[in-house]
Structure formats: C-alpha cells, structure tokens
Design a protein around this motif. Sequence first.
Motif, short mmCIF file in Angstrom:
data_model
loop_
_atom_site.label_atom_id
_atom_site.label_comp_id
_atom_site.label_asym_id
_atom_site.label_seq_id
_atom_site.Cartn_x
_atom_site.Cartn_y
_atom_site.Cartn_z
N ASN B 96 0.08 15.98 1.20
CA ASN B 96 0.91 14.77 1.16
C ASN B 96 2.25 15.03 0.48
N TRP B 155 2.62 16.46 -6.00
CA TRP B 155 1.93 15.23 -5.63
C TRP B 155 0.55 15.19 -6.26
N VAL B 156 -0.05 14.02 -6.23
CA VAL B 156 -1.41 13.85 -6.72
C VAL B 156 -2.24 13.19 -5.62
N PHE B 158 -5.20 10.48 -4.60
CA PHE B 158 -5.73 9.21 -5.09
C PHE B 158 -7.09 8.94 -4.44
N ALA B 159 -7.87 8.09 -5.11
CA ALA B 159 -9.18 7.73 -4.53
C ALA B 159 -9.01 7.12 -3.15
N GLN B 160 -7.93 6.35 -2.96
CA GLN B 160 -7.76 5.69 -1.67
C GLN B 160 -7.36 6.64 -0.55
N PHE B 162 -9.21 9.10 0.22
CA PHE B 162 -10.50 9.58 0.74
C PHE B 162 -11.33 8.39 1.23
N PRO B 163 -12.39 8.70 1.99
CA PRO B 163 -13.36 7.63 2.28
C PRO B 163 -14.04 7.21 0.97
N GLU B 239 -4.64 3.35 -13.91
CA GLU B 239 -5.32 2.74 -12.78
C GLU B 239 -4.37 1.81 -12.05
N ASN B 240 -4.48 1.74 -10.75
CA ASN B 240 -3.65 0.80 -10.01
C ASN B 240 -4.51 -0.20 -9.25
N ALA B 242 -5.12 -0.72 -6.22
CA ALA B 242 -5.92 -0.28 -5.09
C ALA B 242 -7.17 0.47 -5.54
N GLY B 243 -7.35 0.62 -6.85
CA GLY B 243 -8.55 1.25 -7.35
C GLY B 243 -8.37 2.72 -7.64
N GLY B 244 -7.25 3.28 -7.28
CA GLY B 244 -7.01 4.69 -7.53
C GLY B 244 -6.23 4.87 -8.81
N GLY B 246 -2.62 6.14 -10.38
CA GLY B 246 -1.25 6.57 -10.18
C GLY B 246 -0.92 7.59 -11.23
N ALA B 247 0.15 8.30 -11.06
CA ALA B 247 0.53 9.32 -12.04
C ALA B 247 1.95 9.10 -12.48
#
Lengths: 430, 261
Positions: B96, B155-156, B158-160, B162-163, B239-240, B242-244, B246-247
Amino acid sequence: MIALSRNFDLAERRKIRTRAIFEAGKLDPRTFDEDTLAPFALRVAPSAWSTLADFAERSWRELRAAEDALLGERRHWRALGIPAKSRAILAATPPPTARDVRFCRFDFHWTRDGWRASEINADVPGGFIEAGAVTRIVAEVLPDFECLPDPTRELARAMAARLIDQSDAGVALVHATSYTDDQQVMRRIGAELAAFGLRSHLASPVHVEADGARARVLRRDKPAAPIDAVMRFFPGEWLANLSRADRARWAALPEGLVRSNPLSALLIQGKRLPVVLRELGIATPTWDSVLPPTRALGLRAFTPRLVRDDEVLKPIWGRVGDGVAIQGVTPRKEWRHAHLSARLFPRAWVLQRRFESLPISDEIGDPFHACIGVYVIDGRAAGAYARVARRALIDGRARDAAVLIDRSLTGALAPSEQPISSNEVHHASH
Amino acid sequence: MLPTDMPMPQGLPEDARKLFEIWAPVTSRWSGWAKPVLFTYAPPATSIALPTWSWVGTPPLGSGRTAIVVDLPGNEGLACALALAARGFRPVPLYNNTQGEGAEVIALDPFVSGLRAAAPALAAMNIPDDAPPAFLLDSNRGSGGPTPGMFDNRWVVFAQDFPSGRALLSSGIERVTVIRREGAIRIDLVHVLRLWRREGVASERFDVATGTHSELTHDISLLGVFLGHVSAMMHGFRENAAGGFGARVPLPSEGGGGGFA
C-alpha cells in the motif's frame, strides 16, 4: 424525498468497482469485509437537493463571517481547542483573501425533525473521488438519474480561475504522504487540475517553502518545482506536530500564494465552535437551525452520568464520525473508551443533542441510514456524495454511495410517513 | 470505455487492469482485499527477475484451514508468493505504498517490476477460486529514515486491510501462519493477529531461514489488551473509529514524528 436505487447486480458491482479503481482512482475499495462502495445509489428529489444546497450555502456565508470575526478574537482560539503550535502558525500566517479558494462539506442527515447537520468539514474534507468520478460511473449504470456537479472539477476550475494570468502555474498537493487514502484524493484533484492546464506536485507540508514572492516544492534528486498555489489535504491541527523549523517555514509562505484552504479554516472546523460563538454573541441562525444544540462538558465531566439519553458525545477534532459515542449504537468498548477520555480531557469533547435518523430501505427491505455530504466551493453548492450504514452511526465503517437526482421523486414525505422497518429502533446518527 | 470528460489519474499504465486481474481475479474469494495502488503506477523502464525461492523445512500447504501472511522484504515476498501459489494458496497483495516525486524512502520500481515479472507465472497456475489466501506484506514497510526532500512513503497495515476473524472462520480458516525471515513481527501486524486471536483464529510463525514453526501467543486478557494498547501508544499508534490502528504521520524532516491519522 430521498430513496435508494435498485441494488446493483454482481456484474454491475464488479464493473463499478474496477472502473472506480482504474478510472476514478479509488484505491481503497474494501474495508474489513465489505466493499467501500455501496451496492446502490442514493436518489434525491430535486427539491431535496435545492433545500440542502440552500442550507449549505447560507450556513457557509454565516460561518465564513464567523471565521472573519474569530480571526480578530485570538484570545478565544484556545477555547476552540486549537493546539498552541497551530495557533502560533495561524497567527503568523497571512489572513484569508479573496484569492484563496474555499471548499468545505456539510454533512446532512434525514431525521424525524427534517434535515439535520452533524458537522461542517471546513478544513480538509474528503470524498472528492466518490462525489465526482465514481458518481459519473454509477450514473452510467442508472441512466434515468442525473449527476450533481463534480466538486473535484469545480475545485479545479476555481483554482484555474485564480491562476489564469500565471503561465505554467503549479499547485502543491499537500497531504500526509504515507497514506494511500489521502494521496488518492490528491491524485484525483491533480488529474482535474491537469485538465485545466495546471501543473501539480504531490508533497508533504515540509516539502513546501517560500522562494521570494513565490514558493517551491522541494524534491530529493530533482530540481525544486516552483508553485503558485497550495492545495492542502493535511489537517490544520496536525501542523502542530511539525518541527519548529518546519512550522516557521509553513507560516512564512508568501502572501500572494493561492491557498485552499487557508489555515483560518481551522477556526470553524472544531466542534466547540457553537459554544465559542455563543459566548461571543456571534449569530449563525441558519447553521443553528440545522446543527443540534451543542454544549461544553464543563462540570458534567465530574458527575456520575456524563451523557444523557438525548445527547451524544463528540471529540472536537473528530471527522467522519470518528470517536462519536452514542448510547445504544456505539459498541460498549468504544463507549467506555470515549467516556474515560472525555472525563480525563473534557475540553477535547462536546455534548450535542441527539437526533433520530430515519432509515431508508433498499429493494429487499434492509434499512440503511444515510449521511449526505454537500460540498460548497467558493460559496456555491458544488455536488454531494452519501455515506450509508446499517447502524445509526456514520463512521469509518460506513460505505460510500453516489448521490443522483431523481426527477420522479417529487414532494417531501412527512417524516412520519417515511417507511420504517417494523423492528427498527431509531438512533441518533452523526 | 473511459468517458472523455474524465481525466485519468496521472501515469496510469495501459495494462494496469489486466495485471490487477491476474493478481486479483474477480472470481477469487479473497481478491476483494487486494490493494490496487501499485498496479496504478507506471512500470519502470527496466524489468527485473525475481529471486529464486527454495523452502527449508516443512512449508505450509494450502489445506484450506490455514491462511498465510507473507511478511518478507521486497521481491523476496513475491518469490515466496509464487511458491505458495504452487502449494495451493491465492496470493493477495496488500502492498500500500504511495508514490511521490523525486527520491522515495521505499523504492517502488523493484516492487512494480516484481509484480509484472511474477504475473505470467501466476496467470499460468490454476489456482482454485476458494484457495486459502496468502496476504503479502513488505516487512520493510516501516523501515528507513527519510531525509529532507525525500518523499516518505513508508506505510503501516491496519486491521481493516484484512478480512475479520469472523470472515476467516466462516471460510473454514482457523489458523494464520506468518512467514518471516528474522526479527520481531512489527506491531501493526501484531495488532491484527491479536484481533484475530480474540475472534478465535490462532497464529504461528514460520521462519524461512530455519524452516521452523513456532506458536505465536497473544495475551487477550484485559491486562494483556491494556498492555498491548500501551505498547501501541508508545510506538505512536492509536485506535481509530474503524477498529484499526492509525500511526504517526511520518514527516521527512522528523524521521517519523508527526500527527496522527
């Protein structure tokens, strides 16, 4: 007044998705387990669009006047929640001028009490890809409906008008460079600027510096590029995190540079704005008529019950629903987290009267809540897109939907006549 | 057909869609998660050959119950992806990176060339539509220190990106194997693995240098989650909505400080 289109079939969804990526430049096609594009569009009656456009334009005029008034009230900038370092940059930056291109987005919700706004994104609103290029792609699948203006194109047009006398004019597209989600917006705007004959350069805030009466973008291993304008997609409050030297460089950008948006937009971006305007006696009647009453936490931060049932808790720098806590809607863990943060940092949060978003059903009867983001560019309504969610909270999990005009939708349904699923519970939506 | 009134994002290669379709065929269950960004960048003038790949030890087999996260540097990850495709996995590129002007912190040309170089071999493989996924990350995604004027495209994940664990479980996947060569797993991926663990998806690590498998443990107790949050905060994450996570926004002149996303 508003309704959802038919659901796209699988082939249509795939085609829209692929074209959105490779023609519109939408590079975030999925979040978690769902595509970011909704499988339908939002149909809006012409009268509804006129109403929203009028609300947005009149609110903008009021808020723009409030911004000018606040520029002269520096002792209140802290009360707005603007970080000290950002206040220092703002104080050192030339004030906004008619040469600046102003763009913002108002987020509206259809509620039991009519249209209500949840916020203005006055500093760096996103959604340009979805409101423009993606909407045109969707409109080809739904040819009976009409597109609204493309805010990306209107933004580029406004910028081109400012630079019409400048040969080989260049624009710095300033963003947080590590994030594809942010850069995709800049690339889209860059493509539209190119259509008007303008050069554009992807940059972070620290790549831009004054160069006499003009400015330039620094690039390692390439000559610096002269620029005449800065299009900023880097939130103003984040500028506080630049190094001292970089903050000074940003504040020293020349007066003749076209800015979009100037940093003064921060004055009307934060959620504490209504509280401060009330203290100063600055009236914004149209905006107040659509924005639910907002209050500071004050002593409530020390009471057992922080948020009443008819209120929502909002972070003052939250965007697109980020951090908003609504009883019964926000997951328990996030709800507790928001409460704890609000008690620890009460000045970073506000309480706002809760409104009841009315869901609209898709063709199979599933209810969706919608938020319509209406762009205003140079004072004129310039397009829209929607974000939809099954729950009554429009946040990072909401999906993007094109907004199209449907001339067969006439007259407004009274809110009580709006079709509701039998078991649907109404919640606030922000 | 491109509408004549729609300017294309700058530099879009003509065969971008075709290349993306090879890496993310629409019929594959996991293609929705593939990141398209690298496919939209113009290919460099020179092509490259991917490094050869050989397994040490007992590599994972696409049994249907295990998903893979390839966390290897640069094109080594693409070579591994082809080897996994031959073992029954569907590679899903999650690279990404943004692209800038002038020198970038993470050079993109080798990646863009690598995706092209691997495409013919991948297209020739008959990977089932329901093959388990092998998500591809660059282990160097957060490495390097930008100097003034450089374009910071670290880049990092995020949980979002992935499934969810629920989606994995509903596809019969109960375990995730992280393929790495050396060093600790980056905290952004640790956070994803912890979320999966909380949803019932176990994880292990496969070291490609030694061929050893080792179980990854994640403390999902309240204290463990709290300490994980503290650790994430100390690394500049938050935490953001969307549940993931952020950095910090990396800024070239600061070498990684900055605002939050």
